[in-house]
Design an enzyme around this catalytic site. Structure first.
Site, PDB file in Angstrom:
ATOM      1  N   LEU A   1       0.820  -1.206   0.027  1.00  0.00           N
ATOM      2  CA  LEU A   1      -0.088   0.127  -0.061  1.00  0.00           C
ATOM      3  C   LEU A   1       0.741   1.175   0.048  1.00  0.00           C
ATOM      4  O   LEU A   1       0.245   2.501   0.088  1.00  0.00           O
ATOM      5  CB  LEU A   1      -0.934   0.004   1.227  1.00  0.00           C
ATOM      6  CG  LEU A   1      -2.094  -1.090   1.301  1.00  0.00           C
ATOM      7  CD1 LEU A   1      -2.751  -1.071   2.574  1.00  0.00           C
ATOM      8  CD2 LEU A   1      -3.002  -0.898   0.181  1.00  0.00           C
ATOM      9  N   ARG A   2       2.101   1.056  -0.239  1.00  0.00           N
ATOM     10  CA  ARG A   2       2.915   2.361  -0.062  1.00  0.00           C
ATOM     11  C   ARG A   2       2.795   3.310  -1.391  1.00  0.00           C
ATOM     12  O   ARG A   2       2.656   4.372  -1.187  1.00  0.00           O
ATOM     13  CB  ARG A   2       4.493   1.896  -0.194  1.00  0.00           C
ATOM     14  CG  ARG A   2       5.470   3.145  -0.059  1.00  0.00           C
ATOM     15  CD  ARG A   2       6.762   2.926   0.018  1.00  0.00           C
ATOM     16  NE  ARG A   2       7.207   2.275   1.506  1.00  0.00           N
ATOM     17  CZ  ARG A   2       7.679   1.156   1.757  1.00  0.00           C
ATOM     18  NH1 ARG A   2       7.964   0.304   0.779  1.00  0.00           N
ATOM     19  NH2 ARG A   2       8.091   1.024   3.041  1.00  0.00           N
ATOM     20  N   ALA A   3       2.327   2.781  -2.353  1.00  0.00           N
ATOM     21  CA  ALA A   3       2.138   3.376  -3.662  1.00  0.00           C
ATOM     22  C   ALA A   3       0.609   4.303  -3.253  1.00  0.00           C
ATOM     23  O   ALA A   3       0.493   5.644  -3.775  1.00  0.00           O
ATOM     24  CB  ALA A   3       1.678   2.593  -4.931  1.00  0.00           C
TER      25      ALA A   3
END
Length: 603
Positions: free
Chosen positions: A250-252
């Site tokens: 979920l970093r993007a």
């Protein structure tokens, strides 16, 4: 030239073009918690010029002085995060923290040139601090923390090696540049640079107004940023784009949300709009998007659209000739004979011109599903050309003599490294110099290993199931490296080209699907892949000097290339997958030229 003008930096607003690059730098300047900007591109793309120029745009206050800090390529961990102040300990007899470059870069710019050549653990530390804004030091008897909010800019030339995907993912934004300019752009760049060199002060005065405007816009955006909101519709858009890009984790999503808020503030708005997401999405997804189901090597030519392997084999791909049918017409038989004669003539011409054995024109190849076979490879041995000499010794009082003792007569344990443990050393000898007894840091108990695999994917490997056999060898090496947590990289060479099938990094858990998607086609560019391997070995040694490197060359030996001058200087195993009793290839000769071990798989 006047020395007072040597430190004048080329103005940010005077750089021609590079719109995306400029936007990424400005967003990271407004909001350092974006996590930095990674710039990938060849030489001559104004990477360093713009990185240095953005530091001049940072807002100046009476309490802070923004600095442009460059991290040297050979920087140590102590230089980066800070360490003990030895001078204060010796004079004041008290432990004191000596700050490193991370504290010096606070409120400024930390510039890391050739970040792909830095040791991985240093890159990890920089990215940790860049994302949190705090540097925490717990080492050498020191417990210290300080703010470290800076604009992180890392540059890399992809021709000199890639950055690990795990590290690349942690950069907030990424821009990919090229050095393709039009004639008009080249002329404008030359004129602008010449004007700057002739009179730097007058040139900067000319761009003073746009510079001040940019500086004020950055300051306004920073003040507005905490007030910017993002509604559910935009959150859904962000999540949808990240899902479509098939990103890991979920970093993007988090970075796109953070960058969208920053872009809205940059535009002077308190609400995120779709246009903000449109602007930042390419910067966030460039280094994170993954194309699911895409074969690792596509051999489609410029006039041939990309097709699935099945379509390639059905529509003109490489396939074995079918037996003639009884109802074939005489004209069809004549045409087939003519085609075969033409191919024979082409092969003869290629052989006479020194082409590779089994070479074919660049085309799509035939896939073979990998049937797992047990393969027992011999243990790699060092040869006179690959012996590693550890020459790291301490000088002066710390240098060991032939009996394994220090100059003070104290034996150094084999469990200790050559690096002194200054905290324990000074604690035991407080007030004495030189210290009565040196303490050394514990040596690392293991050595990192990297396996470089060179897989022959030329057309000759199709015969007699050699493709499946060669891929089984790769699976054996990768599976073993995965269990031991070792690193690998895999290069395929065939169809007169070299492709990176697996980038340098930790061995993946499964490789069978990747191997099954490899098409065996064309000739054998053996010399080119060895030159590429030499380049990779050099880069890996720069990144991790203590790395143990091993190379595997998997081929049927059908190459006329002269490689006598190419010595990899790492333990190398040539795995000969040719199954014929009488070898038509040159496996043993190639192994001798490389100073490599030879292993015939058929035996």
């Amino acid at each position: 030239m006047d020395n007072s003008t040597e430190d004048i930096i080329f103005p940010f607003s005077a750089v021609q073009g590079q719109k995306q690059f400029k936007l990424a730098l400005l967003l990271a300047t407004v909001n350092p918690l974006i996590g930095g900007v990674l710039i990938s591109g060849p030489r001559g793309c104004a990477k360093s010029t713009l990185a240095r120029a953005v530091a001049d745009l940072l807002p100046v206050t009476e309490y802070t002085t923004s600095q442009f800090v460059t991290l040297p390529l050979g920087a140590s961990e102590e230089m980066l995060i800070g360490t003990l102040d030895l001078d204060h300990i010796l004079k004041g007899k008290q432990v004191k923290f000596s700050p490193g470059l991370l504290q010096k870069a606070h409120t400024g710019v930390l510039y890391v040139d050739e970040v792909n050549l830095l040791p991985d653990h240093l890159v990890d530390q920089i990215l940790d601090v860049a994302s949190s804004g705090v540097n925490i030091v717990e080492r050498d008897g020191v417990s210290h923390r300080h703010d470290a909010r800076f604009t992180l800019i890392g540059t890399m030339n992809p021709d000199e090696g890639e950055l690990r995907p795990q590290l690349k993912d942690r950069f907030g934004l990424m821009v990919e540049l090229d050095n393709q300019y039009s004639i008009e752009e080249r002329i404008n760049i030359i004129k602008t640079r010449q004007a700057f060199e002739l009179d730097k002060v007058a040139f900067c005065d000319e761009y003073q107004a746009p510079q001040i405007s940019l500086q004020q816009q950055i300051n306004d955006a920073q003040e507005l940023l905490p007030k910017v909101t993002c509604d559910d519709a935009c959150l859904i858009e962000i999540a949808t784009r990240c899902q479509q890009a098939n990103v890991d984790g979920l970093r993007a999503d988090i970075m796109m949300h953070r960058a969208s808020l920053t872009h809205a503030a940059w535009c002077g708005r308190t609400t995120v709009l779709l246009q903000d997401i449109d602007q930042v999405a390419p910067l966030v997804l460039l280094h994170r998007s993954q194309q699911s189901g895409t074969p690792p090597n596509s051999s489609s030519g410029p006039d041939q659209p990309n097709k699935s392997p099945t379509e390639q084999n059905r529509n003109g791909g490489f396939s074995r000739p079918k037996p003639p049918q009884e109802n074939d017409s005489e004209s069809q038989a004549s045409e087939t004979k003519s085609d075969q004669q033409s191919q024979s003539n082409d092969s003869q011409e290629q052989a006479e011109s020194g082409g590779e054995w089994g070479a074919m024109p660049p085309q799509s190849g035939e896939q073979q599903k990998t049937a797992s076979q047990p393969v027992q490879l011999p243990e790699l041995q060092h040869t006179p050309l690959t012996k590693v000499i550890n020459g790291n010794v301490l000088q002066g009082e710390l240098q060991q003599n032939a009996q394994g003792k220090t100059a003070k007569g104290l034996r150094q344990s084999s469990l200790n490294s050559h690096k002194p443990d200054w905290f324990n050393t000074l604690s035991k000898s407080l007030g004495q110099w030189p210290p009565a007894q040196f303490s050394f840091k514990k040596a690392k108990t293991g050595q990192a290993k990297h396996h470089l695999i060179l897989l022959d994917t030329s057309a000759s490997t199709l015969t007699e199931g050699l493709s499946s056999l060669a891929k089984s060898v790769v699976m054996n090496i990768v599976d073993s490296a995965y269990l031991k947590r070792e690193k690998i990289s895999l290069l395929g060479f065939g169809n007169n080209q070299i492709q990176t099938l697996i980038k340098a990094g930790k061995a993946p858990k499964k490789v069978q699907m990747l191997l099954d998607d490899i098409n065996a086609v064309g000739g054998t560019p053996l010399r080119q892949v060895l030159e590429k391997a030499l380049q990779s070995i050099k880069q890996l040694r720069i990144q991790t000097p203590d790395l143990a490197l091993f190379c595997y060359l998997i081929t049927d030996g059908r190459s006329r290339a002269d490689i006598n001058d190419l010595k990899l200087q790492v333990p190398t195993l040539l795995v000969d997958v040719e199954k014929t009793t009488v070898k038509r290839g040159r496996g043993t000769t190639l192994a001798a030229q490389l100073d490599a071990q030879y292993f015939a798989l058929s035996s």
